[in-house]
Design a protein around this motif. Structure first.
Motif, PDB file in Angstrom:
ATOM      1  N   ARG A  19      21.306  32.105 -16.090  1.00  0.00           N
ATOM      2  CA  ARG A  19      20.112  32.147 -15.242  1.00  0.00           C
ATOM      3  C   ARG A  19      19.050  33.106 -15.765  1.00  0.00           C
ATOM      4  NH1 ARG A  19      20.869  31.518  -9.149  1.00  0.00           N
ATOM      5  NH2 ARG A  19      19.203  33.023  -9.308  1.00  0.00           N
ATOM      6  N   GLN A  20      19.482  34.212 -16.352  1.00  0.00           N
ATOM      7  CA  GLN A  20      18.560  35.275 -16.773  1.00  0.00           C
ATOM      8  C   GLN A  20      17.838  34.918 -18.073  1.00  0.00           C
ATOM      9  OE1 GLN A  20      17.844  38.026 -14.983  1.00  0.00           O
ATOM     10  NE2 GLN A  20      16.315  38.570 -16.501  1.00  0.00           N
ATOM     11  N   VAL A  21      16.515  34.999 -18.076  1.00  0.00           N
ATOM     12  CA  VAL A  21      15.748  34.781 -19.304  1.00  0.00           C
ATOM     13  C   VAL A  21      15.717  36.077 -20.100  1.00  0.00           C
ATOM     14  CG1 VAL A  21      14.355  32.978 -18.231  1.00  0.00           C
ATOM     15  CG2 VAL A  21      13.491  35.319 -18.304  1.00  0.00           C
ATOM     16  N   PHE A  22      15.585  35.963 -21.419  1.00  0.00           N
ATOM     17  CA  PHE A  22      15.531  37.180 -22.237  1.00  0.00           C
ATOM     18  C   PHE A  22      14.278  37.283 -23.090  1.00  0.00           C
ATOM     19  CE2 PHE A  22      17.749  34.281 -25.115  1.00  0.00           C
ATOM     20  CZ  PHE A  22      17.140  34.526 -26.325  1.00  0.00           C
ATOM     21  N   HIS A  23      13.455  36.241 -23.135  1.00  0.00           N
ATOM     22  CA  HIS A  23      12.206  36.333 -23.890  1.00  0.00           C
ATOM     23  C   HIS A  23      11.179  35.408 -23.257  1.00  0.00           C
ATOM     24  CE1 HIS A  23       9.564  37.368 -27.110  1.00  0.00           C
ATOM     25  NE2 HIS A  23       9.495  36.142 -27.572  1.00  0.00           N
ATOM     26  N   VAL A  24       9.964  35.919 -23.095  1.00  0.00           N
ATOM     27  CA  VAL A  24       8.875  35.195 -22.452  1.00  0.00           C
ATOM     28  C   VAL A  24       7.730  35.071 -23.446  1.00  0.00           C
ATOM     29  CG1 VAL A  24       7.298  35.170 -20.473  1.00  0.00           C
ATOM     30  CG2 VAL A  24       9.584  36.189 -20.245  1.00  0.00           C
ATOM     31  N   TYR A  25       7.041  33.939 -23.407  1.00  0.00           N
ATOM     32  CA  TYR A  25       5.926  33.720 -24.328  1.00  0.00           C
ATOM     33  C   TYR A  25       4.910  32.779 -23.693  1.00  0.00           C
ATOM     34  CZ  TYR A  25       8.739  29.558 -25.428  1.00  0.00           C
ATOM     35  OH  TYR A  25       9.478  28.396 -25.348  1.00  0.00           O
ATOM     36  N   ALA A  26       3.721  32.737 -24.258  1.00  0.00           N
ATOM     37  CA  ALA A  26       2.660  31.840 -23.812  1.00  0.00           C
ATOM     38  C   ALA A  26       2.711  30.572 -24.658  1.00  0.00           C
ATOM     39  CB  ALA A  26       1.302  32.522 -23.963  1.00  0.00           C
ATOM     40  N   ILE A  27       2.340  29.443 -24.058  1.00  0.00           N
ATOM     41  CA  ILE A  27       2.319  28.177 -24.800  1.00  0.00           C
ATOM     42  C   ILE A  27       1.000  27.445 -24.544  1.00  0.00           C
ATOM     43  CG2 ILE A  27       4.788  27.794 -25.022  1.00  0.00           C
ATOM     44  CD1 ILE A  27       4.670  26.017 -22.544  1.00  0.00           C
ATOM     45  N   TRP A  28       0.531  26.797 -25.599  1.00  0.00           N
ATOM     46  CA  TRP A  28      -0.673  25.983 -25.511  1.00  0.00           C
ATOM     47  C   TRP A  28      -0.572  24.849 -26.523  1.00  0.00           C
ATOM     48  CZ3 TRP A  28      -4.338  24.925 -29.301  1.00  0.00           C
ATOM     49  CH2 TRP A  28      -5.434  24.162 -28.859  1.00  0.00           C
ATOM     50  N   ASP A  29      -0.587  23.614 -26.046  1.00  0.00           N
ATOM     51  CA  ASP A  29      -0.667  22.432 -26.898  1.00  0.00           C
ATOM     52  C   ASP A  29       0.338  22.462 -28.063  1.00  0.00           C
ATOM     53  OD1 ASP A  29      -1.726  19.918 -27.481  1.00  0.00           O
ATOM     54  OD2 ASP A  29      -3.197  20.747 -28.882  1.00  0.00           O
ATOM     55  N   GLY A  30       1.585  22.826 -27.767  1.00  0.00           N
ATOM     56  CA  GLY A  30       2.620  22.847 -28.794  1.00  0.00           C
ATOM     57  C   GLY A  30       2.728  24.147 -29.571  1.00  0.00           C
ATOM     58  N   TRP A  31       1.833  25.093 -29.296  1.00  0.00           N
ATOM     59  CA  TRP A  31       1.842  26.388 -29.961  1.00  0.00           C
ATOM     60  C   TRP A  31       2.389  27.446 -29.016  1.00  0.00           C
ATOM     61  CZ3 TRP A  31       0.488  27.303 -34.989  1.00  0.00           C
ATOM     62  CH2 TRP A  31      -0.118  26.253 -35.663  1.00  0.00           C
ATOM     63  N   ALA A  32       3.097  28.407 -29.565  1.00  0.00           N
ATOM     64  CA  ALA A  32       3.649  29.507 -28.778  1.00  0.00           C
ATOM     65  C   ALA A  32       3.088  30.825 -29.293  1.00  0.00           C
ATOM     66  CB  ALA A  32       5.176  29.511 -28.900  1.00  0.00           C
ATOM     67  N   PHE A  33       2.807  31.728 -28.368  1.00  0.00           N
ATOM     68  CA  PHE A  33       2.348  33.067 -28.734  1.00  0.00           C
ATOM     69  C   PHE A  33       3.310  34.096 -28.179  1.00  0.00           C
ATOM     70  CE2 PHE A  33       0.198  37.079 -28.006  1.00  0.00           C
ATOM     71  CZ  PHE A  33      -0.329  37.323 -29.267  1.00  0.00           C
ATOM     72  N   ASP A  34       3.796  34.953 -29.088  1.00  0.00           N
ATOM     73  CA  ASP A  34       4.615  36.088 -28.681  1.00  0.00           C
ATOM     74  C   ASP A  34       4.358  37.225 -29.654  1.00  0.00           C
ATOM     75  OD1 ASP A  34       6.134  35.469 -30.977  1.00  0.00           O
ATOM     76  OD2 ASP A  34       8.030  35.393 -29.906  1.00  0.00           O
ATOM     77  N   HIS A  35       5.261  38.155 -29.754  1.00  0.00           N
ATOM     78  CA  HIS A  35       5.114  39.323 -30.632  1.00  0.00           C
ATOM     79  C   HIS A  35       4.871  38.957 -32.085  1.00  0.00           C
ATOM     80  CE1 HIS A  35       9.124  38.907 -32.465  1.00  0.00           C
ATOM     81  NE2 HIS A  35       9.376  38.279 -31.334  1.00  0.00           N
ATOM     82  N   SER A  36       5.206  37.740 -32.487  1.00  0.00           N
ATOM     83  CA  SER A  36       5.029  37.281 -33.870  1.00  0.00           C
ATOM     84  C   SER A  36       3.691  36.592 -34.098  1.00  0.00           C
ATOM     85  CB  SER A  36       6.141  36.295 -34.254  1.00  0.00           C
ATOM     86  OG  SER A  36       7.387  36.910 -34.259  1.00  0.00           O
ATOM     87  N   GLY A  37       2.879  36.459 -33.060  1.00  0.00           N
ATOM     88  CA  GLY A  37       1.623  35.742 -33.178  1.00  0.00           C
ATOM     89  C   GLY A  37       1.786  34.296 -32.738  1.00  0.00           C
ATOM     90  N   TRP A  38       0.899  33.430 -33.218  1.00  0.00           N
ATOM     91  CA  TRP A  38       0.917  31.998 -32.875  1.00  0.00           C
ATOM     92  C   TRP A  38       1.779  31.227 -33.859  1.00  0.00           C
ATOM     93  CZ3 TRP A  38      -0.976  30.124 -28.461  1.00  0.00           C
ATOM     94  CH2 TRP A  38      -1.951  30.858 -27.784  1.00  0.00           C
ATOM     95  N   HIS A  39       2.688  30.417 -33.339  1.00  0.00           N
ATOM     96  CA  HIS A  39       3.537  29.551 -34.164  1.00  0.00           C
ATOM     97  C   HIS A  39       3.826  28.267 -33.395  1.00  0.00           C
ATOM     98  CE1 HIS A  39       4.346  33.550 -35.812  1.00  0.00           C
ATOM     99  NE2 HIS A  39       4.443  32.908 -36.940  1.00  0.00           N
ATOM    100  N   PRO A  40       4.136  27.185 -34.105  1.00  0.00           N
ATOM    101  CA  PRO A  40       4.573  25.998 -33.374  1.00  0.00           C
ATOM    102  C   PRO A  40       5.793  26.367 -32.511  1.00  0.00           C
ATOM    103  CG  PRO A  40       4.133  25.466 -35.666  1.00  0.00           C
ATOM    104  CD  PRO A  40       4.079  26.963 -35.548  1.00  0.00           C
ATOM    105  N   GLU A  41       5.799  25.916 -31.277  1.00  0.00           N
ATOM    106  CA  GLU A  41       6.886  26.296 -30.372  1.00  0.00           C
ATOM    107  C   GLU A  41       8.271  25.941 -30.924  1.00  0.00           C
ATOM    108  OE1 GLU A  41       8.020  26.248 -25.658  1.00  0.00           O
ATOM    109  OE2 GLU A  41       6.898  24.541 -26.449  1.00  0.00           O
ATOM    110  N   PRO A  42       8.465  24.767 -31.546  1.00  0.00           N
ATOM    111  CA  PRO A  42       9.799  24.481 -32.093  1.00  0.00           C
ATOM    112  C   PRO A  42      10.254  25.526 -33.124  1.00  0.00           C
ATOM    113  CG  PRO A  42       8.511  22.466 -31.977  1.00  0.00           C
ATOM    114  CD  PRO A  42       7.570  23.603 -31.669  1.00  0.00           C
ATOM    115  N   GLN A  43       9.314  26.064 -33.891  1.00  0.00           N
ATOM    116  CA  GLN A  43       9.653  27.101 -34.871  1.00  0.00           C
ATOM    117  C   GLN A  43      10.099  28.385 -34.173  1.00  0.00           C
ATOM    118  OE1 GLN A  43       6.398  28.915 -37.173  1.00  0.00           O
ATOM    119  NE2 GLN A  43       7.549  28.353 -39.010  1.00  0.00           N
ATOM    120  N   LEU A  44       9.376  28.771 -33.120  1.00  0.00           N
ATOM    121  CA  LEU A  44       9.750  29.954 -32.365  1.00  0.00           C
ATOM    122  C   LEU A  44      11.150  29.800 -31.762  1.00  0.00           C
ATOM    123  CD1 LEU A  44       8.705  32.704 -31.027  1.00  0.00           C
ATOM    124  CD2 LEU A  44       8.332  31.258 -29.031  1.00  0.00           C
ATOM    125  N   LEU A  45      11.410  28.643 -31.180  1.00  0.00           N
ATOM    126  CA  LEU A  45      12.729  28.407 -30.601  1.00  0.00           C
ATOM    127  C   LEU A  45      13.814  28.405 -31.674  1.00  0.00           C
ATOM    128  CD1 LEU A  45      11.733  25.654 -28.025  1.00  0.00           C
ATOM    129  CD2 LEU A  45      12.293  28.056 -27.543  1.00  0.00           C
TER     130      LEU A  45
END
Length: 144
Positions: free
Chosen positions: A63-89
């Motif tokens: 149930r507990q999440v361990f990492h949160v990020y922003a997403i836009w049109d298939g892109w994810a933003f987190d501490h690493s910057g912008w990357h395609p979400e599948p790559q981040l996962l």
């Protein structure tokens, strides 16, 4: 910058127990583990003209999440910057060595923090919002 797993920056026991020590980590470490949710909400607020959403990952079946990020049109933003979400996962799955689940977050930051035992901005050593806005500004969004 290549996408990096959030787990590579997990807080030590002293960083978990002492907010000053946690605050003094590098920006990337701070926003990878311990303030990723702050960064995600600030990213969304920074681009209010875009339909940016918030997502999180958790270990499959938990149930507990361990990492949160922003997403836009298939892109994810987190501490690493912008990357395609599948790559981040993928980098997080590879680092953790076990399946993860993506969770869409649709509640306010206050509700999220209460439900998932995360700190609100006023619960940090110093206000993390200016630090997060500055960090978001370092990365060029994929639409520019």
């Amino acid at each position: 910058m290549a996408a990096e797993a959030a787990g590579a920056f997990r807080r030590t026991p002293i960083e978990r127990s002492d907010q000053r020590v946690a605050w003094e980590r590098t920006d990337q470490a701070f926003f990878a583990a311990g303030a990723c949710h702050i960064l995600a909400w600030v990213c969304r607020d920074s681009y209010a003209d875009r339909p940016i959403e918030i997502a999180a990952v958790r270990f499959a079946g938990e149930r507990q999440v361990f990492h949160v990020y922003a997403i836009w049109d298939g892109w994810a933003f987190d501490h690493s910057g912008w990357h395609p979400e599948p790559q981040l996962l993928a980098v997080n799955i590879e680092f953790e060595g076990r399946p993860l689940e993506r969770v869409k977050i649709t509640v306010s930051i206050a509700e999220f923090c209460e439900k998932h035992h995360h700190r609100m901005p006023n619960q940090y050593w110093h206000d993390p919002l200016p630090r997060a806005f500055e960090y978001v500004g370092r990365y060029i969004p994929p639409w520019l």
